[in-house]
Design a protein around this motif. Structure first.
Motif, PDB file in Angstrom:
ATOM      1  N   LYS A 150       0.815  -1.221   0.000  1.00  0.00           N
ATOM      2  CA  LYS A 150       0.000   0.000   0.000  1.00  0.00           C
ATOM      3  C   LYS A 150       0.845   1.266   0.000  1.00  0.00           C
ATOM      4  O   LYS A 150       0.496   2.257  -0.626  1.00  0.00           O
ATOM      5  CB  LYS A 150      -0.942   0.007   1.204  1.00  0.00           C
ATOM      6  CG  LYS A 150      -2.219  -0.800   0.994  1.00  0.00           C
ATOM      7  CD  LYS A 150      -3.199  -0.558   2.123  1.00  0.00           C
ATOM      8  CE  LYS A 150      -4.546  -1.219   1.841  1.00  0.00           C
ATOM      9  NZ  LYS A 150      -4.509  -2.675   1.933  1.00  0.00           N
ATOM     10  N   GLY A 151       1.962   1.261   0.733  1.00  0.00           N
ATOM     11  CA  GLY A 151       2.800   2.452   0.781  1.00  0.00           C
ATOM     12  C   GLY A 151       3.347   2.815  -0.579  1.00  0.00           C
ATOM     13  O   GLY A 151       3.299   3.978  -1.003  1.00  0.00           O
ATOM     14  N   LEU A 152       3.871   1.808  -1.312  1.00  0.00           N
ATOM     15  CA  LEU A 152       4.444   2.064  -2.631  1.00  0.00           C
ATOM     16  C   LEU A 152       3.370   2.498  -3.622  1.00  0.00           C
ATOM     17  O   LEU A 152       3.542   3.477  -4.355  1.00  0.00           O
ATOM     18  CB  LEU A 152       5.158   0.811  -3.140  1.00  0.00           C
ATOM     19  CG  LEU A 152       5.758   0.891  -4.547  1.00  0.00           C
ATOM     20  CD1 LEU A 152       6.744   2.038  -4.658  1.00  0.00           C
ATOM     21  CD2 LEU A 152       6.412  -0.436  -4.922  1.00  0.00           C
ATOM     22  N   VAL A 153       2.258   1.769  -3.651  1.00  0.00           N
ATOM     23  CA  VAL A 153       1.191   2.122  -4.586  1.00  0.00           C
ATOM     24  C   VAL A 153       0.612   3.498  -4.234  1.00  0.00           C
ATOM     25  O   VAL A 153       0.299   4.298  -5.122  1.00  0.00           O
ATOM     26  CB  VAL A 153       0.095   1.037  -4.588  1.00  0.00           C
ATOM     27  CG1 VAL A 153      -1.065   1.447  -5.493  1.00  0.00           C
ATOM     28  CG2 VAL A 153       0.674  -0.298  -5.061  1.00  0.00           C
ATOM     29  N   SER A 154       0.488   3.791  -2.946  1.00  0.00           N
ATOM     30  CA  SER A 154      -0.012   5.103  -2.533  1.00  0.00           C
ATOM     31  C   SER A 154       0.957   6.209  -2.930  1.00  0.00           C
ATOM     32  O   SER A 154       0.543   7.313  -3.313  1.00  0.00           O
ATOM     33  CB  SER A 154      -0.247   5.132  -1.024  1.00  0.00           C
ATOM     34  OG  SER A 154      -1.260   4.228  -0.651  1.00  0.00           O
ATOM     35  N   ALA A 155       2.271   5.916  -2.833  1.00  0.00           N
ATOM     36  CA  ALA A 155       3.263   6.913  -3.243  1.00  0.00           C
ATOM     37  C   ALA A 155       3.145   7.208  -4.730  1.00  0.00           C
ATOM     38  O   ALA A 155       3.220   8.372  -5.156  1.00  0.00           O
ATOM     39  CB  ALA A 155       4.665   6.423  -2.902  1.00  0.00           C
ATOM     40  N   LEU A 156       2.943   6.165  -5.535  1.00  0.00           N
ATOM     41  CA  LEU A 156       2.773   6.379  -6.977  1.00  0.00           C
ATOM     42  C   LEU A 156       1.479   7.128  -7.265  1.00  0.00           C
ATOM     43  O   LEU A 156       1.457   8.060  -8.071  1.00  0.00           O
ATOM     44  CB  LEU A 156       2.787   5.030  -7.700  1.00  0.00           C
ATOM     45  CG  LEU A 156       4.119   4.271  -7.673  1.00  0.00           C
ATOM     46  CD1 LEU A 156       3.950   2.872  -8.242  1.00  0.00           C
ATOM     47  CD2 LEU A 156       5.192   5.039  -8.448  1.00  0.00           C
ATOM     48  N   ALA A 157       0.396   6.721  -6.594  1.00  0.00           N
ATOM     49  CA  ALA A 157      -0.872   7.421  -6.782  1.00  0.00           C
ATOM     50  C   ALA A 157      -0.788   8.856  -6.276  1.00  0.00           C
ATOM     51  O   ALA A 157      -1.444   9.752  -6.817  1.00  0.00           O
ATOM     52  CB  ALA A 157      -1.992   6.679  -6.064  1.00  0.00           C
ATOM     53  N   GLY A 158       0.018   9.080  -5.243  1.00  0.00           N
ATOM     54  CA  GLY A 158       0.177  10.421  -4.692  1.00  0.00           C
ATOM     55  C   GLY A 158       0.878  11.381  -5.620  1.00  0.00           C
ATOM     56  O   GLY A 158       0.883  12.602  -5.391  1.00  0.00           O
ATOM     57  N   LEU A 159       1.494  10.868  -6.697  1.00  0.00           N
ATOM     58  CA  LEU A 159       2.088  11.748  -7.694  1.00  0.00           C
ATOM     59  C   LEU A 159       1.032  12.384  -8.588  1.00  0.00           C
ATOM     60  O   LEU A 159       1.334  13.309  -9.337  1.00  0.00           O
ATOM     61  CB  LEU A 159       3.073  10.946  -8.563  1.00  0.00           C
ATOM     62  CG  LEU A 159       4.276  10.341  -7.839  1.00  0.00           C
ATOM     63  CD1 LEU A 159       5.122   9.532  -8.810  1.00  0.00           C
ATOM     64  CD2 LEU A 159       5.118  11.436  -7.200  1.00  0.00           C
ATOM     65  N   ALA A 160      -0.208  11.867  -8.502  1.00  0.00           N
ATOM     66  CA  ALA A 160      -1.254  12.364  -9.397  1.00  0.00           C
ATOM     67  C   ALA A 160      -1.560  13.849  -9.213  1.00  0.00           C
ATOM     68  O   ALA A 160      -1.655  14.577 -10.212  1.00  0.00           O
ATOM     69  CB  ALA A 160      -2.517  11.525  -9.228  1.00  0.00           C
ATOM     70  N   PRO A 161      -1.753  14.351  -7.970  1.00  0.00           N
ATOM     71  CA  PRO A 161      -2.046  15.791  -7.847  1.00  0.00           C
ATOM     72  C   PRO A 161      -0.967  16.698  -8.433  1.00  0.00           C
ATOM     73  O   PRO A 161      -1.288  17.598  -9.225  1.00  0.00           O
ATOM     74  CB  PRO A 161      -2.210  15.986  -6.334  1.00  0.00           C
ATOM     75  CG  PRO A 161      -2.607  14.646  -5.817  1.00  0.00           C
ATOM     76  CD  PRO A 161      -1.866  13.666  -6.668  1.00  0.00           C
ATOM     77  N   PRO A 162       0.324  16.484  -8.115  1.00  0.00           N
ATOM     78  CA  PRO A 162       1.319  17.364  -8.733  1.00  0.00           C
ATOM     79  C   PRO A 162       1.454  17.163 -10.231  1.00  0.00           C
ATOM     80  O   PRO A 162       1.692  18.127 -10.971  1.00  0.00           O
ATOM     81  CB  PRO A 162       2.621  17.012  -7.996  1.00  0.00           C
ATOM     82  CG  PRO A 162       2.389  15.688  -7.373  1.00  0.00           C
ATOM     83  CD  PRO A 162       0.938  15.638  -7.066  1.00  0.00           C
ATOM     84  N   ALA A 163       1.305  15.915 -10.699  1.00  0.00           N
ATOM     85  CA  ALA A 163       1.386  15.682 -12.141  1.00  0.00           C
ATOM     86  C   ALA A 163       0.248  16.387 -12.862  1.00  0.00           C
ATOM     87  O   ALA A 163       0.440  16.976 -13.935  1.00  0.00           O
ATOM     88  CB  ALA A 163       1.359  14.180 -12.436  1.00  0.00           C
ATOM     89  N   ALA A 164      -0.953  16.330 -12.285  1.00  0.00           N
ATOM     90  CA  ALA A 164      -2.080  17.041 -12.878  1.00  0.00           C
ATOM     91  C   ALA A 164      -1.857  18.550 -12.824  1.00  0.00           C
ATOM     92  O   ALA A 164      -2.240  19.277 -13.754  1.00  0.00           O
ATOM     93  CB  ALA A 164      -3.376  16.675 -12.153  1.00  0.00           C
ATOM     94  N   GLY A 165      -1.226  19.028 -11.752  1.00  0.00           N
ATOM     95  CA  GLY A 165      -0.895  20.441 -11.670  1.00  0.00           C
ATOM     96  C   GLY A 165       0.095  20.863 -12.742  1.00  0.00           C
ATOM     97  O   GLY A 165      -0.021  21.940 -13.336  1.00  0.00           O
ATOM     98  N   GLY A 289       8.630  11.660   0.623  1.00  0.00           N
ATOM     99  CA  GLY A 289       7.774  11.347   1.761  1.00  0.00           C
ATOM    100  C   GLY A 289       7.196   9.959   1.704  1.00  0.00           C
ATOM    101  O   GLY A 289       7.131   9.254   2.719  1.00  0.00           O
ATOM    102  N   GLY A 290       6.775   9.518   0.510  1.00  0.00           N
ATOM    103  CA  GLY A 290       6.219   8.179   0.372  1.00  0.00           C
ATOM    104  C   GLY A 290       7.219   7.097   0.713  1.00  0.00           C
ATOM    105  O   GLY A 290       6.919   6.141   1.437  1.00  0.00           O
ATOM    106  N   VAL A 291       8.433   7.241   0.184  1.00  0.00           N
ATOM    107  CA  VAL A 291       9.468   6.235   0.435  1.00  0.00           C
ATOM    108  C   VAL A 291       9.881   6.237   1.910  1.00  0.00           C
ATOM    109  O   VAL A 291       9.996   5.186   2.548  1.00  0.00           O
ATOM    110  CB  VAL A 291      10.687   6.490  -0.475  1.00  0.00           C
ATOM    111  CG1 VAL A 291      11.844   5.576  -0.087  1.00  0.00           C
ATOM    112  CG2 VAL A 291      10.311   6.265  -1.938  1.00  0.00           C
ATOM    113  N   LEU A 292      10.101   7.435   2.459  1.00  0.00           N
ATOM    114  CA  LEU A 292      10.538   7.517   3.854  1.00  0.00           C
ATOM    115  C   LEU A 292       9.471   7.028   4.828  1.00  0.00           C
ATOM    116  O   LEU A 292       9.780   6.373   5.826  1.00  0.00           O
ATOM    117  CB  LEU A 292      10.929   8.955   4.195  1.00  0.00           C
ATOM    118  CG  LEU A 292      12.267   9.440   3.640  1.00  0.00           C
ATOM    119  CD1 LEU A 292      12.452  10.922   3.930  1.00  0.00           C
ATOM    120  CD2 LEU A 292      13.420   8.632   4.244  1.00  0.00           C
ATOM    121  N   SER A 293       8.209   7.310   4.536  1.00  0.00           N
ATOM    122  CA  SER A 293       7.147   6.866   5.445  1.00  0.00           C
ATOM    123  C   SER A 293       7.047   5.349   5.466  1.00  0.00           C
ATOM    124  O   SER A 293       6.732   4.749   6.493  1.00  0.00           O
ATOM    125  CB  SER A 293       5.809   7.492   5.047  1.00  0.00           C
ATOM    126  OG  SER A 293       5.292   6.916   3.870  1.00  0.00           O
TER     127      SER A 293
END
Length: 416
Positions: A150-165, A289-293
Motif C-alpha cells: 500500500k505504501g508504494l502504490v499510494s506513493a505512486l498514486a500520490g504523484l497524481a495531484p502534482p502531475a495534474a498540476g 515522503g512516500g518512500v521515507l514513510s
C-alpha cells in the motif's frame, strides 16, 4: 491482466500486484486528477470571466458552491453503489468507465455554456460524473493491494495531484491559448489515462457483503475515532487547497505585484509557471515522503509536515504579494501538497474500519474533499461580497485551515 485473490474472508489479504498494475493505476489516478484540476484551476475561472467579466469572482463562487453540493451526494452514493455492484465486469470497473465517458461529456457542456444557468448546469453534471468515476477508482487500492504494497502504490498514486498540476500549468495554461483547445486536450488526456487501466484490470469475484446490505448512504464509519480524525484532517487541508485552486488566477490578476518583470505575459501564463514550480516541488516532496514513510513505518508526522507547509505557503500569499513572494509561496505550498497527498492516501487506507465496505467508507472520506468545495466559495462570498475584504484575507483564512488540519492528524492512534 491483473487479478486479485478472492477476499471473501474478512481478513484475507489480496494477492500482490504487479508493476504493470502499479503503473497503469498511477496513470489512471493522474487522469482522475486531470479530470478536475484544470477545470477548477483554469477552465472554470476563465469561463466565468468570459460570461461575466465584472462579477467573475462572485459567479465562480456561486457555481462552485452548488457544484460542490452535488459532488458530496455523488461521492456518498458512488462508493456504496459500487460496493453492491455484482457482474462479470466487477464492482468498480463499470462505474469507472461510465463515469470517465460522462465527465468528458460534461467538459463539453461547460465549454459550450454562454450564461450563468448553462454554466451551472454543465458544472453540476461535471461534479456528479467526476465523483462517480473517482470514488470507485480510489476503492481499487484497498480492494486489490495488500498492506505491504500500500505504501508504494499510494506513493505512486500520490504523484497524481502534482502531475495534474504540471499538466494544467504547462499543457493547459502556457502551451495552449484558445479555450476550445484547452478543453479538448483535457478531455483527450482523461480518456487516454483512465480507460487503459479500467479496461485491463480484472477485479476479484465479489460475494455478498458480510451480513445484511447496509443503506446506500451511511455515516457509521465516523464513529471510528481514527477514521474521524483522518476525515477532519483531510477536510481542513482540502479547504486550504481549494481556496488556492479557485482564487489563485484572480489573485495574480488583481493582487500580485510584478513590476515590469512579466510585461506582455497574460495572467494565465504566469499561473502556468507558478503551477509548474509548485508541481516540481510537490513531485520531489511526495516521492521522498512516500518512500521515507514506508521505511520508517510512520505516516502521521509526514502528513502533519505537509499540512504545515501548505499553511505556510498560503500565509505567504497573504503577506507577500510582491514578486517573488507568490513564487516562493507556491513552491512551499506545492511541496506541502505533494507530501500531504502522497502519505495521506496510505494513512487513510490503513484506518478504514471495514474492508468489505471500502467503497462506501472511501466515498464518505471523499466528502472531506467535496465539502471544502462548499466552504471555500462560501468564504469567498462572505469575505469578498459581504465583508468587502480582499483576496489576501482569503489566503489568510486558508492558512488557518491548513494549520488545523496538520495538527488534527496527530490524534490518530492506530497508525504511527
Amino acid at each position: 491482466m491483473e487479478r486479485a485473490a478472492n477476499t471473501e474472508g474478512e481478513t484475507r489479504q489480496p494477492s500482490p500486484v504487479s508493476r504493470v498494475f502499479m503503473g497503469l493505476y498511477a496513470l489512471a489516478q493522474i487522469g482522475g486528477f486531470i479530470a478536475f484540476v484544470p477545470m477548477l484551476n483554469i477552465l472554470l475561472p476563465l469561463k466565468a470571466g468570459a460570461i461575466d467579466p465584472a462579477g467573475k469572482a462572485i459567479l465562480l463562487s456561486q457555481v462552485s458552491l452548488w457544484g460542490a453540493l452535488a459532488a458530496g451526494l455523488a461521492n456518498l452514493a458512488a462508493g456504496a453503489l459500487s460496493d453492491g455492484t455484482r457482474g462479470r465486469f466487477g464492482r468498480r470497473r463499470p462505474w469507472i468507465v461510465v463515469g470517465t465517458l460522462a465527465v468528458v461529456a460534461a467538459h463539453g457542456l461547460v465549454f459550450a455554456a454562454d450564461s450563468m444557468v448553462a454554466l451551472l448546469a454543465g458544472f453540476l453534471l461535471f461534479q456528479l460524473t467526476v465523483n462517480i468515476m473517482f470514488g470507485p477508482l480510489n476503492a481499487i487500492l484497498p480492494d486489490m493491494v495488500p498492506d505491504r504494497q500500500k505504501g508504494l502504490v499510494s506513493a505512486l498514486a500520490g504523484l497524481a495531484p502534482p502531475a495534474a498540476g504540471l499538466f494544467a500549468g504547462f499543457g493547459v495554461a502556457v502551451l495552449l491559448t484558445g479555450l476550445g483547445s484547452r478543453f479538448g486536450v483535457v478531455a483527450a488526456a482523461i480518456l487516454l489515462l483512465i480507460l487503459p487501466f479500467a479496461l485491463w484490470v480484472r477485479e476479484p469475484k465479489a460475494g455478498s457483503p458480510a451480513g445484511e446490505r447496509g443503506p446506500l448512504i451511511s455515516f457509521v464509519a465516523l464513529r471510528d475515532h481514527d477514521y474521524l480524525m483522518a476525515f477532519l484532517s483531510r477536510l481542513f487541508v482540502q479547504v486550504t487547497m481549494t481556496l488556492n485552486v479557485l482564487y489563485l488566477l484572480f489573485y495574480l490578476q488583481e493582487v500580485a505585484v510584478f513590476g515590469d518583470r512579466f510585461a506582455g505575459r497574460s495572467p494565465e501564463s504566469i499561473l502556468g509557471w507558478l503551477l509548474a514550480a509548485g508541481t516540481l516541488a510537490a513531485l520531489a516532496a511526495g516521492m521522498a515522503g512516500g518512500v521515507l514513510s514506508d521505511r520508517l513505518g510512520r505516516r502521521r508526522v509526514f502528513v502533519m509536515a505537509g499540512g504545515l507547509a501548505m499553511a505556510a505557503g498560503a500565509g505567504l500569499m497573504a503577506l507577500a504579494p510582491e514578486w517573488p513572494g507568490p513564487l516562493a509561496a507556491q513552491i512551499l505550498f506545492g511541496a506541502g501538497l505533494g507530501l500531504y497527498s502522497t502519505v495521506d492516501i496510505a494513512l487513510v487506507a490503513e484506518v478504514l474500519p471495514d474492508r468489505n465496505r471500502a467503497g462506501r467508507d472511501l466515498g464518505l472520506m471523499n466528502v472531506a474533499i467535496t465539502v471544502p468545495q462548499v466552504i471555500a466559495p462560501l468564504l469567498g462570498l462572505l469575505l469578498l461580497a459581504e465583508a468587502g475584504r480582499g483576496l489576501p484575507w482569503l489566503f489568510a483564512a486558508s492558512s488557518l485551515f491548513g494549520l488545523a488540519g496538520a495538527l488534527i492528524v496527530m490524534r490518530i492512534r492506530r497508525v504511527r
